[in-house]
Design a protein around this motif. Structure first.
Motif, PDB file in Angstrom:
ATOM      1  N   ALA B  21      36.523  48.985  61.692  1.00 27.50           N
ATOM      2  CA  ALA B  21      37.837  48.493  61.287  1.00 27.50           C
ATOM      3  C   ALA B  21      38.422  49.342  60.165  1.00 27.50           C
ATOM      4  CB  ALA B  21      37.734  47.049  60.828  1.00 27.50           C
ATOM      5  N   GLY B  22      37.604  50.126  59.518  1.00 24.68           N
ATOM      6  CA  GLY B  22      38.077  50.957  58.418  1.00 24.68           C
ATOM      7  C   GLY B  22      37.104  50.899  57.274  1.00 24.68           C
ATOM      8  N   PRO B  23      37.191  51.841  56.364  1.00 22.29           N
ATOM      9  CA  PRO B  23      36.224  51.871  55.279  1.00 22.29           C
ATOM     10  C   PRO B  23      36.290  50.643  54.391  1.00 22.29           C
ATOM     11  CG  PRO B  23      38.012  53.460  54.902  1.00 22.29           C
ATOM     12  CD  PRO B  23      38.175  52.919  56.275  1.00 22.29           C
ATOM     13  N   ASP B  24      37.433  50.009  54.352  1.00 30.51           N
ATOM     14  CA  ASP B  24      37.595  48.842  53.489  1.00 30.51           C
ATOM     15  C   ASP B  24      37.301  47.535  54.198  1.00 30.51           C
ATOM     16  OD1 ASP B  24      38.072  49.950  51.138  1.00 30.51           O
ATOM     17  OD2 ASP B  24      40.179  49.371  50.969  1.00 30.51           O
ATOM     18  N   GLY B  25      37.128  47.576  55.521  1.00 35.69           N
ATOM     19  CA  GLY B  25      36.886  46.341  56.244  1.00 35.69           C
ATOM     20  C   GLY B  25      38.170  45.556  56.412  1.00 35.69           C
ATOM     21  N   ALA B  26      38.140  44.270  55.999  1.00 34.67           N
ATOM     22  CA  ALA B  26      39.281  43.378  56.196  1.00 34.67           C
ATOM     23  C   ALA B  26      40.557  43.981  55.623  1.00 34.67           C
ATOM     24  CB  ALA B  26      38.974  42.050  55.535  1.00 34.67           C
ATOM     25  N   GLY B  27      41.569  44.097  56.475  1.00 29.33           N
ATOM     26  CA  GLY B  27      42.792  44.775  56.081  1.00 29.33           C
ATOM     27  C   GLY B  27      43.575  44.051  55.004  1.00 29.33           C
ATOM     28  N   LEU B  29      42.727  42.480  52.465  1.00 28.09           N
ATOM     29  CA  LEU B  29      42.218  42.632  51.097  1.00 28.09           C
ATOM     30  C   LEU B  29      42.067  44.096  50.705  1.00 28.09           C
ATOM     31  CD1 LEU B  29      39.443  39.874  51.261  1.00 28.09           C
ATOM     32  CD2 LEU B  29      41.673  39.685  50.209  1.00 28.09           C
ATOM     33  N   ALA B  30      42.470  44.980  51.590  1.00 20.23           N
ATOM     34  CA  ALA B  30      42.208  46.407  51.381  1.00 20.23           C
ATOM     35  C   ALA B  30      42.843  46.948  50.103  1.00 20.23           C
ATOM     36  CB  ALA B  30      42.685  47.200  52.580  1.00 20.23           C
ATOM     37  N   GLY B  31      43.999  46.445  49.750  1.00 19.51           N
ATOM     38  CA  GLY B  31      44.688  46.996  48.585  1.00 19.51           C
ATOM     39  C   GLY B  31      44.277  46.372  47.259  1.00 19.51           C
ATOM     40  N   ILE B  32      43.358  45.437  47.305  1.00 22.24           N
ATOM     41  CA  ILE B  32      42.978  44.718  46.078  1.00 22.24           C
ATOM     42  C   ILE B  32      41.833  45.443  45.371  1.00 22.24           C
ATOM     43  CG2 ILE B  32      42.099  42.517  45.212  1.00 22.24           C
ATOM     44  CD1 ILE B  32      43.482  41.202  47.591  1.00 22.24           C
ATOM     45  N   MET B  38      35.726  40.848  43.370  1.00 23.18           N
ATOM     46  CA  MET B  38      34.489  40.204  42.921  1.00 23.18           C
ATOM     47  C   MET B  38      34.796  38.842  42.297  1.00 23.18           C
ATOM     48  SD  MET B  38      31.291  40.469  42.960  1.00 23.18           S
ATOM     49  CE  MET B  38      30.057  39.346  42.314  1.00 23.18           C
ATOM     50  N   THR B  39      35.910  38.773  41.592  1.00 25.89           N
ATOM     51  CA  THR B  39      36.311  37.480  41.005  1.00 25.89           C
ATOM     52  C   THR B  39      36.623  36.483  42.118  1.00 25.89           C
ATOM     53  OG1 THR B  39      37.215  38.686  39.142  1.00 25.89           O
ATOM     54  CG2 THR B  39      37.895  36.394  39.365  1.00 25.89           C
ATOM     55  N   ARG B  40      37.293  36.979  43.151  1.00 23.72           N
ATOM     56  CA  ARG B  40      37.602  36.095  44.294  1.00 23.72           C
ATOM     57  C   ARG B  40      36.317  35.612  44.954  1.00 23.72           C
ATOM     58  NH1 ARG B  40      42.585  37.551  48.087  1.00 23.72           N
ATOM     59  NH2 ARG B  40      44.217  37.819  46.556  1.00 23.72           N
ATOM     60  N   TYR B  41      35.370  36.542  45.097  1.00 25.57           N
ATOM     61  CA  TYR B  41      34.109  36.148  45.723  1.00 25.57           C
ATOM     62  C   TYR B  41      33.391  35.113  44.859  1.00 25.57           C
ATOM     63  CZ  TYR B  41      29.437  36.082  47.562  1.00 25.57           C
ATOM     64  OH  TYR B  41      28.237  35.651  48.067  1.00 25.57           O
ATOM     65  N   ARG B  42      33.431  35.328  43.559  1.00 21.57           N
ATOM     66  CA  ARG B  42      32.808  34.365  42.645  1.00 21.57           C
ATOM     67  C   ARG B  42      33.401  32.968  42.854  1.00 21.57           C
ATOM     68  NH1 ARG B  42      34.179  35.380  36.598  1.00 21.57           N
ATOM     69  NH2 ARG B  42      36.046  34.359  37.336  1.00 21.57           N
ATOM     70  N   ASN B  43      34.682  32.939  43.224  1.00 17.82           N
ATOM     71  CA  ASN B  43      35.355  31.651  43.435  1.00 17.82           C
ATOM     72  C   ASN B  43      35.206  31.123  44.859  1.00 17.82           C
ATOM     73  OD1 ASN B  43      36.159  31.701  40.782  1.00 17.82           O
ATOM     74  ND2 ASN B  43      38.073  32.737  41.229  1.00 17.82           N
ATOM     75  N   GLU B  50      32.899  40.891  51.630  1.00 18.66           N
ATOM     76  CA  GLU B  50      32.779  41.808  52.771  1.00 18.66           C
ATOM     77  C   GLU B  50      33.565  43.092  52.509  1.00 18.66           C
ATOM     78  OE1 GLU B  50      33.085  39.885  56.500  1.00 18.66           O
ATOM     79  OE2 GLU B  50      33.128  41.751  57.624  1.00 18.66           O
ATOM     80  N   THR B  51      34.723  42.950  51.923  1.00 19.13           N
ATOM     81  CA  THR B  51      35.525  44.132  51.604  1.00 19.13           C
ATOM     82  C   THR B  51      34.796  45.015  50.589  1.00 19.13           C
ATOM     83  OG1 THR B  51      37.508  42.818  51.983  1.00 19.13           O
ATOM     84  CG2 THR B  51      37.802  44.895  50.829  1.00 19.13           C
ATOM     85  N   LEU B  52      34.212  44.382  49.587  1.00 22.59           N
ATOM     86  CA  LEU B  52      33.448  45.149  48.591  1.00 22.59           C
ATOM     87  C   LEU B  52      32.270  45.865  49.252  1.00 22.59           C
ATOM     88  CD1 LEU B  52      33.233  42.693  45.562  1.00 22.59           C
ATOM     89  CD2 LEU B  52      34.336  44.927  45.588  1.00 22.59           C
ATOM     90  N   TYR B  53      31.630  45.155  50.155  1.00 26.62           N
ATOM     91  CA  TYR B  53      30.471  45.725  50.843  1.00 26.62           C
ATOM     92  C   TYR B  53      30.880  46.928  51.691  1.00 26.62           C
ATOM     93  CZ  TYR B  53      26.202  45.943  53.607  1.00 26.62           C
ATOM     94  OH  TYR B  53      25.049  46.376  54.208  1.00 26.62           O
ATOM     95  N   ARG B  54      31.990  46.791  52.382  1.00 26.90           N
ATOM     96  CA  ARG B  54      32.464  47.903  53.212  1.00 26.90           C
ATOM     97  C   ARG B  54      32.838  49.110  52.350  1.00 26.90           C
ATOM     98  NH1 ARG B  54      30.012  46.247  57.196  1.00 26.90           N
ATOM     99  NH2 ARG B  54      30.726  44.355  58.176  1.00 26.90           N
ATOM    100  N   ARG B  55      33.351  48.826  51.190  1.00 25.44           N
ATOM    101  CA  ARG B  55      33.803  49.892  50.303  1.00 25.44           C
ATOM    102  C   ARG B  55      32.628  50.656  49.676  1.00 25.44           C
ATOM    103  NH1 ARG B  55      38.531  47.568  46.451  1.00 25.44           N
ATOM    104  NH2 ARG B  55      39.774  47.193  48.305  1.00 25.44           N
ATOM    105  N   HIS B  56      31.632  49.910  49.221  1.00 23.13           N
ATOM    106  CA  HIS B  56      30.589  50.536  48.402  1.00 23.13           C
ATOM    107  C   HIS B  56      29.211  50.553  49.050  1.00 23.13           C
ATOM    108  CE1 HIS B  56      33.443  50.722  45.142  1.00 23.13           C
ATOM    109  NE2 HIS B  56      33.694  49.446  45.288  1.00 23.13           N
ATOM    110  N   GLY B  57      29.082  49.930  50.211  1.00 27.24           N
ATOM    111  CA  GLY B  57      27.765  49.851  50.849  1.00 27.24           C
ATOM    112  C   GLY B  57      27.144  51.207  51.134  1.00 27.24           C
ATOM    113  N   ALA B  58      27.879  52.059  51.825  1.00 25.20           N
ATOM    114  CA  ALA B  58      27.314  53.354  52.233  1.00 25.20           C
ATOM    115  C   ALA B  58      27.018  54.268  51.034  1.00 25.20           C
ATOM    116  CB  ALA B  58      28.230  54.031  53.241  1.00 25.20           C
ATOM    117  N   PRO B  59      27.953  54.429  50.073  1.00 22.73           N
ATOM    118  CA  PRO B  59      27.610  55.264  48.910  1.00 22.73           C
ATOM    119  C   PRO B  59      26.395  54.732  48.137  1.00 22.73           C
ATOM    120  CG  PRO B  59      29.966  54.853  48.961  1.00 22.73           C
ATOM    121  CD  PRO B  59      29.359  54.002  50.022  1.00 22.73           C
ATOM    122  N   LEU B  60      26.337  53.405  48.015  1.00 24.83           N
ATOM    123  CA  LEU B  60      25.201  52.813  47.302  1.00 24.83           C
ATOM    124  C   LEU B  60      23.905  53.074  48.068  1.00 24.83           C
ATOM    125  CD1 LEU B  60      24.365  50.921  44.893  1.00 24.83           C
ATOM    126  CD2 LEU B  60      24.423  49.081  46.545  1.00 24.83           C
TER     127      LEU B  60
END
Lengths: 112, 209
Positions: B21-27, B29-32, B38-43, B50-60
């Motif tokens: 779907a893209g490096p950011d995953g869910a479209g 939330l892509a611009g956030i 992370m604050t949203r996920y905390r809530n 999932e968006t955070l995971y798509r963004r940073h999963g592979a580099p990590l």
């Protein structure tokens, strides 16, 4: 060693590096994340429901029968419910006679 | 348990279908920004994670993989890092960049593992910069016959502190100060590690040009 050379090195590395976690690992992590978010989102609701269920369960338990509160006798009824008074109340004719006798100028006894 | 596919070949790569779907995953939330996600996920918003995971999963994953070297170890540490993030979400405060926070967790996990595995060896953060590098295997690199593959191979041959500093810059995009924060060493030390690392990599690449 210039910053441009460093940047080129990094760019070349980024273009070459392609490894990514496996699909099973992705699924495990995302599932755990979703479960945690679900718990966070619905924790309040679940706690409210649990409290309501407990309250309902308590209310549903049949209460022990308690005797009705005792009535205090008044001047009108004191002594009427027992003994000779009770026997009097059970006789309708006696009650009628008593009512007639209480009226001014009236008596239930036949005139002699 | 094979070694991590450091050349990045297709055989060693498994990409989750939803990544397409893209490096950011869910479209939506892509611009956030990461911190807001992370604050949203905390809530309680799972899509933000999932968006955070798509963004940073592979580099990590690559960062951990190049430090631990073995795929099984990389998988385990990678999972530990994300689970730690999930467990600690309530304590997350966006005081620093999310990526710094994430890679700091990874740094600690890798260091813990290294400490457990090599009792008595200095931990990564305290290791001397002059640890002798592993010998490059010219034959293996030559077989790849690609400059990129040779670079990745050369990174694997860097001493651990230099490798970590380089990867934090290249994979996470951290600044000198952020790398210093993550690895808990002075900024000048980071600068020195990067200078040595880049010098070694350039020398290694010249041999294949």
């Amino acid at each position: 060693m210039s910053d441009e050379e460093d940047a080129e090195l990094i760019a070349r590395y980024r273009a070459s590096a392609r490894e990514a976690p496996g699909g099973a690992l992705d699924r495990t992590i995302l599932r755990a994340a979703r479960a945690a978010a679900w718990r966070r989102r619905y924790a309040g609701l679940a706690a409210g429901l649990a409290a309501a269920c407990i309250a309902l369960a308590i209310l549903a338990v049949p209460m022990r029968h308690a005797p009705p509160p005792a009535r205090n006798d008044t001047a009108a009824n004191i002594g009427l419910d027992e003994g000779r008074a009770r026997a009097f109340l059970l006789d309708p004719q006696a009650v009628r006679d008593a009512a007639l006798n209480q009226r001014p100028g009236m008596t239930a006894r036949p005139s002699e | 348990m094979g070694t991590l596919d450091i050349a990045g070949g297709a055989a060693g790569r498994v990409v989750c279908a939803s990544k397409e779907a893209g490096p950011d995953g869910a479209g939506a939330l892509a611009g956030i920004g990461d911190e807001a996600l992370m604050t949203r996920y905390r809530n309680g918003e799972a899509d933000a994670f999932e968006t955070l995971y798509r963004r940073h999963g592979a580099p990590l994953y690559r960062f951990i993989g190049r430090l631990t070297r073995r795929r099984a170890d990389a998988d385990e540490v990678f999972q530990e890092v994300w689970f730690a993030l999930i467990r600690g979400r309530e304590r997350y405060e966006p005081t620093a960049r999310f990526v710094t926070f994430l890679f700091a967790i990874a740094h600690r996990r890798v260091a813990d593992r290294a400490r457990r595995a090599l009792r008595g060896m200095p931990e990564i953060a305290e290791a001397a910069d002059d640890i002798p590098a592993e010998d490059l295997d010219p034959h293996a690199a030559f077989q790849n016959a690609q400059l990129g593959a040779a670079l990745v191979h050369a990174i694997g041959a860097l001493p651990l502190p230099q490798r970590e500093a380089f990867l934090l810059q290249a994979e996470a995009g951290l600044s000198l100060d952020e790398i210093a924060q993550v690895t808990d060493v002075p900024r000048e030390t980071v600068k020195s590690r990067l200078r040595y690392a880049n010098g070694r990599l350039r020398i290694a690449l010249k041999a294949w040009k």
